[in-house]
Motif scaffolding. Structure first.
Motif, PDB file in Angstrom:
ATOM      1  N   GLU A  27       4.754-139.209 -46.473  1.00 62.29           N
ATOM      2  CA  GLU A  27       4.299-137.891 -46.038  1.00 62.29           C
ATOM      3  C   GLU A  27       5.194-137.421 -44.908  1.00 62.29           C
ATOM      4  O   GLU A  27       5.485-138.161 -43.973  1.00 62.29           O
ATOM      5  N   LYS A  28       5.637-136.184 -44.991  1.00 61.45           N
ATOM      6  CA  LYS A  28       6.418-135.569 -43.918  1.00 61.45           C
ATOM      7  C   LYS A  28       6.007-134.113 -43.793  1.00 61.45           C
ATOM      8  O   LYS A  28       6.008-133.383 -44.793  1.00 61.45           O
ATOM      9  N   ASP A  29       5.631-133.716 -42.600  1.00 59.65           N
ATOM     10  CA  ASP A  29       5.221-132.335 -42.328  1.00 59.65           C
ATOM     11  C   ASP A  29       4.119-131.869 -43.276  1.00 59.65           C
ATOM     12  O   ASP A  29       4.082-130.710 -43.706  1.00 59.65           O
ATOM     13  N   GLY A  30       3.227-132.799 -43.623  1.00 53.82           N
ATOM     14  CA  GLY A  30       2.059-132.447 -44.418  1.00 53.82           C
ATOM     15  C   GLY A  30       2.258-132.465 -45.922  1.00 53.82           C
ATOM     16  O   GLY A  30       1.314-132.155 -46.662  1.00 53.82           O
ATOM     17  N   TRP A  31       3.465-132.847 -46.391  1.00 57.02           N
ATOM     18  CA  TRP A  31       3.751-132.859 -47.823  1.00 57.02           C
ATOM     19  C   TRP A  31       4.196-134.252 -48.252  1.00 57.02           C
ATOM     20  O   TRP A  31       4.853-134.954 -47.488  1.00 57.02           O
ATOM     21  N   MET A  32       3.862-134.629 -49.482  1.00 56.80           N
ATOM     22  CA  MET A  32       4.053-136.011 -49.930  1.00 56.80           C
ATOM     23  C   MET A  32       4.953-136.119 -51.155  1.00 56.80           C
ATOM     24  O   MET A  32       5.003-135.207 -51.996  1.00 56.80           O
ATOM     25  N   ALA A  33       5.630-137.261 -51.216  1.00 59.81           N
ATOM     26  CA  ALA A  33       6.389-137.667 -52.407  1.00 59.81           C
ATOM     27  C   ALA A  33       6.053-139.125 -52.703  1.00 59.81           C
ATOM     28  O   ALA A  33       5.741-139.896 -51.794  1.00 59.81           O
ATOM     29  N   ASP A  34       6.146-139.489 -53.973  1.00 53.09           N
ATOM     30  CA  ASP A  34       5.665-140.794 -54.449  1.00 53.09           C
ATOM     31  C   ASP A  34       6.698-141.367 -55.417  1.00 53.09           C
ATOM     32  O   ASP A  34       7.136-140.675 -56.341  1.00 53.09           O
ATOM     33  N   SER A  35       7.081-142.614 -55.185  1.00 55.04           N
ATOM     34  CA  SER A  35       8.011-143.263 -56.116  1.00 55.04           C
ATOM     35  C   SER A  35       7.821-144.770 -56.061  1.00 55.04           C
ATOM     36  O   SER A  35       8.015-145.388 -55.013  1.00 55.04           O
ATOM     37  N   GLY A  36       7.439-145.356 -57.193  1.00 56.52           N
ATOM     38  CA  GLY A  36       7.413-146.800 -57.349  1.00 56.52           C
ATOM     39  C   GLY A  36       8.638-147.235 -58.130  1.00 56.52           C
ATOM     40  O   GLY A  36       9.091-146.529 -59.037  1.00 56.52           O
ATOM     41  N   TRP A  37       9.184-148.407 -57.769  1.00 52.35           N
ATOM     42  CA  TRP A  37      10.415-148.859 -58.427  1.00 52.35           C
ATOM     43  C   TRP A  37      10.340-150.365 -58.614  1.00 52.35           C
ATOM     44  O   TRP A  37       9.893-151.080 -57.720  1.00 52.35           O
ATOM     45  N   VAL A  59      -0.067-149.898 -69.869  1.00 48.04           N
ATOM     46  CA  VAL A  59      -1.257-150.048 -69.022  1.00 48.04           C
ATOM     47  C   VAL A  59      -1.938-148.678 -68.977  1.00 48.04           C
ATOM     48  O   VAL A  59      -1.642-147.832 -68.121  1.00 48.04           O
ATOM     49  N   LYS A  60      -2.863-148.451 -69.905  1.00 47.76           N
ATOM     50  CA  LYS A  60      -3.398-147.114 -70.136  1.00 47.76           C
ATOM     51  C   LYS A  60      -4.271-146.565 -69.012  1.00 47.76           C
ATOM     52  O   LYS A  60      -4.330-145.348 -68.822  1.00 47.76           O
ATOM     53  N   PRO A  61      -4.962-147.411 -68.219  1.00 49.91           N
ATOM     54  CA  PRO A  61      -5.765-146.824 -67.129  1.00 49.91           C
ATOM     55  C   PRO A  61      -4.938-146.189 -66.014  1.00 49.91           C
ATOM     56  O   PRO A  61      -5.481-145.415 -65.218  1.00 49.91           O
ATOM     57  N   LEU A  62      -3.653-146.502 -65.926  1.00 49.07           N
ATOM     58  CA  LEU A  62      -2.811-145.995 -64.847  1.00 49.07           C
ATOM     59  C   LEU A  62      -2.009-144.802 -65.344  1.00 49.07           C
ATOM     60  O   LEU A  62      -1.389-144.852 -66.405  1.00 49.07           O
ATOM     61  N   VAL A  63      -1.987-143.739 -64.550  1.00 48.19           N
ATOM     62  CA  VAL A  63      -1.398-142.475 -64.992  1.00 48.19           C
ATOM     63  C   VAL A  63      -0.567-141.850 -63.877  1.00 48.19           C
ATOM     64  O   VAL A  63      -0.763-142.131 -62.695  1.00 48.19           O
ATOM     65  N   GLY A  64       0.350-140.976 -64.263  1.00 53.32           N
ATOM     66  CA  GLY A  64       0.989-140.099 -63.302  1.00 53.32           C
ATOM     67  C   GLY A  64       0.023-139.005 -62.881  1.00 53.32           C
ATOM     68  O   GLY A  64      -1.088-138.889 -63.402  1.00 53.32           O
ATOM     69  N   HIS A  65       0.480-138.137 -61.969  1.00 52.81           N
ATOM     70  CA  HIS A  65      -0.466-137.183 -61.376  1.00 52.81           C
ATOM     71  C   HIS A  65       0.286-136.079 -60.654  1.00 52.81           C
ATOM     72  O   HIS A  65       1.478-136.204 -60.338  1.00 52.81           O
ATOM     73  N   GLY A  66      -0.420-135.011 -60.369  1.00 48.03           N
ATOM     74  CA  GLY A  66       0.111-134.000 -59.477  1.00 48.03           C
ATOM     75  C   GLY A  66       0.176-134.527 -58.059  1.00 48.03           C
ATOM     76  O   GLY A  66      -0.505-135.490 -57.697  1.00 48.03           O
ATOM     77  N   ILE A  67       1.006-133.889 -57.230  1.00 49.04           N
ATOM     78  CA  ILE A  67       1.156-134.314 -55.837  1.00 49.04           C
ATOM     79  C   ILE A  67       1.626-133.122 -55.010  1.00 49.04           C
ATOM     80  O   ILE A  67       2.281-132.218 -55.527  1.00 49.04           O
ATOM     81  N   GLY A  68       1.283-133.133 -53.743  1.00 43.31           N
ATOM     82  CA  GLY A  68       1.686-132.063 -52.834  1.00 43.31           C
ATOM     83  C   GLY A  68       1.201-132.385 -51.433  1.00 43.31           C
ATOM     84  O   GLY A  68       1.690-133.292 -50.787  1.00 43.31           O
ATOM     85  N   GLN A  69       0.187-131.670 -51.002  1.00 48.10           N
ATOM     86  CA  GLN A  69      -0.422-131.975 -49.712  1.00 48.10           C
ATOM     87  C   GLN A  69      -1.456-133.090 -49.830  1.00 48.10           C
ATOM     88  O   GLN A  69      -1.918-133.612 -48.814  1.00 48.10           O
ATOM     89  N   MET A  70      -1.806-133.428 -51.038  1.00 48.06           N
ATOM     90  CA  MET A  70      -2.643-134.590 -51.316  1.00 48.06           C
ATOM     91  C   MET A  70      -1.858-135.553 -52.205  1.00 48.06           C
ATOM     92  O   MET A  70      -1.002-135.141 -52.992  1.00 48.06           O
ATOM     93  N   MET A  71      -2.183-136.858 -52.068  1.00 46.68           N
ATOM     94  CA  MET A  71      -1.463-137.871 -52.833  1.00 46.68           C
ATOM     95  C   MET A  71      -1.722-137.736 -54.326  1.00 46.68           C
ATOM     96  O   MET A  71      -0.813-137.908 -55.145  1.00 46.68           O
ATOM     97  N   HIS A  72      -2.955-137.439 -54.687  1.00 46.37           N
ATOM     98  CA  HIS A  72      -3.316-137.299 -56.094  1.00 46.37           C
ATOM     99  C   HIS A  72      -3.960-135.935 -56.309  1.00 46.37           C
ATOM    100  O   HIS A  72      -5.024-135.656 -55.770  1.00 46.37           O
TER     101      HIS A  72
END
Length: 254
Positions: A100-110, A164-177
Motif C-alpha cells: 500500500e502506498k498513499d492509500g492505493w494497493m498492488a498485489d503480486s505473488g511469485w 486450486v479452485k477456492p482461490l481466485v483473483g480479484h479487483g484491487i484499489g483502495q481495498m485489498m479485495h
C-alpha cells in the motif's frame, strides 16, 4: 452482482507506484532466494524494503494476519506463515506481497525455485507461469471474466495438473479485495464484461497433483494440497485498457 468500480488514469498511476515497489522487491528476491535462507528472513527483508520506499506491507494485520508476506513452501500452496526453517535445494516457495502506498494497493505473488528442482516441480512452475500469461492476454475490453478463467483452466487441463479452485483473483484499489472475483476456471464468453479502467489481479494457483484439492490448517490461514504435492502461484495486478492489459506489477520494466 456487486458493483465494480473503474479507476481513472490518476488512480491507476497511484496503484502503479505501489506496484513498482512490489516489483522491485520481487526482482531482488529473485537473486536472494537460495538454499540456506529462511522464509522468516525473507519476510523481514520484504517489510524493510517496502517501508524504506515509503510503502506499507498491507498484509500485516489484515484480518489478523501476523506477517508482511505469505510464504508458502512445497505442499503449502497459499497463505503460509514465514518460519525459521531453512529452504533446501529442490524446494519451491511462493512469496505473496501486497504493498500500500498513499492509500492505493498492488498485489503480486511469485513462485521461486530453490536450488535444483525436480523435473516435475520445474514443469509445475512453467505451466503455472504460462497460465498467468494466457490469462493476462485475455484481459481486454469486451472480453469477459470467463475468458480469463478459461485461458487459465485450459493451461492446467492440457498439462494434467490441478487447479486450486477456492482461490481466485480479484479487483484491487483502495481495498485489498474488491469486486470482481476472477476464478481460475470457467467458460469463455461468460461472466462480467471487462471494461477500460478495471484493475484486477490474475493469479493461477496450481498443484502438481491433478485434483487441486486443498485443506485449511487450524491457524485459519495455511492452505495445503490434500494429496501432499507441491503448489505454485503467479500473480500480477493489471489495468484493463484500450491498448491491452497494463501490468502494474511488471518486474521487467527497466
Amino acid at each position: 452482482m456487486p458493483k465494480v468500480a473503474t479507476k481513472n488514469a490518476q488512480q491507476i498511476e497511484l496503484i502503479r507506484a505501489a506496484g513498482r515497489i512490489l516489483a522491485d522487491c520481487h526482482r531482488v528476491l529473485r537473486k536472494a532466494i537460495a538454499p540456506g535462507i529462511s522464509t522468516q528472513q525473507i519476510d523481514e527483508f520484504v517489510e524493510r524494503f517496502i517501508t524504506e520506499r515509503g510503502g506499507t506491507a498491507a498484509q500485516k494485520g489484515y484480518r489478523g494476519f501476523p506477517f508482511a508476506t505469505c510464504a508458502s513452501v512445497n505442499d503449502v500452496v497459499c497463505h503460509g506463515f514465514p518460519t525459521r526453517e531453512l529452504l533446501r535445494s529442490g524446494d519451491i516457495v511462493t512469496i505473496d506481497i501486497v504493498v500500500e502506498k498513499d492509500g492505493w494497493m498492488a498485489d503480486s505473488g511469485w513462485t521461486y525455485l530453490v536450488g535444483q528442482p525436480s523435473p516435475e516441480v520445474e514443469r509445475l512452475y512453467k505451466v503455472t507461469k504460462l497460465a498467468l500469461e494466457r490469462g493476462i492476454a485475455a484481459a481486454v475490453p469486451g472480453n469477459r471474466i470467463g475468458d480469463i478463467s478459461y485461458a487459465i483452466q485450459r493451461t492446467a487441463d492440457e498439462a494434467g495438473i490441478g487447479i486450486v479452485k477456492p482461490l481466485v483473483g480479484h479487483g484491487i484499489g483502495q481495498m485489498m479485495h474488491e469486486p470482481p472475483d476472477v476464478p481460475n476456471y470457467g467458460r469463455p464468453g461468460t461472466g462480467l464484461k471487462l471494461r477500460k479502467g478495471m484493475v484486477i489481479t490474475i493469479e493461477p494457483v496450481f498443484t502438481l497433483g491433478d485434483t487441486g484439492a486443498v485443506l485449511w490448517e487450524s491457524d485459519g490461514w495455511t492452505i495445503r494440497s490434500a494429496d501432499g504435492t507441491p503448489g505454485a502461484q503467479f500473480e500480477h495486478t493489471l489495468a484493463v485498457t484500450d491498448k491491452g492489459p497494463d501490468l502494474l506489477t511488471e518486474q521487467s520494466y527497466k
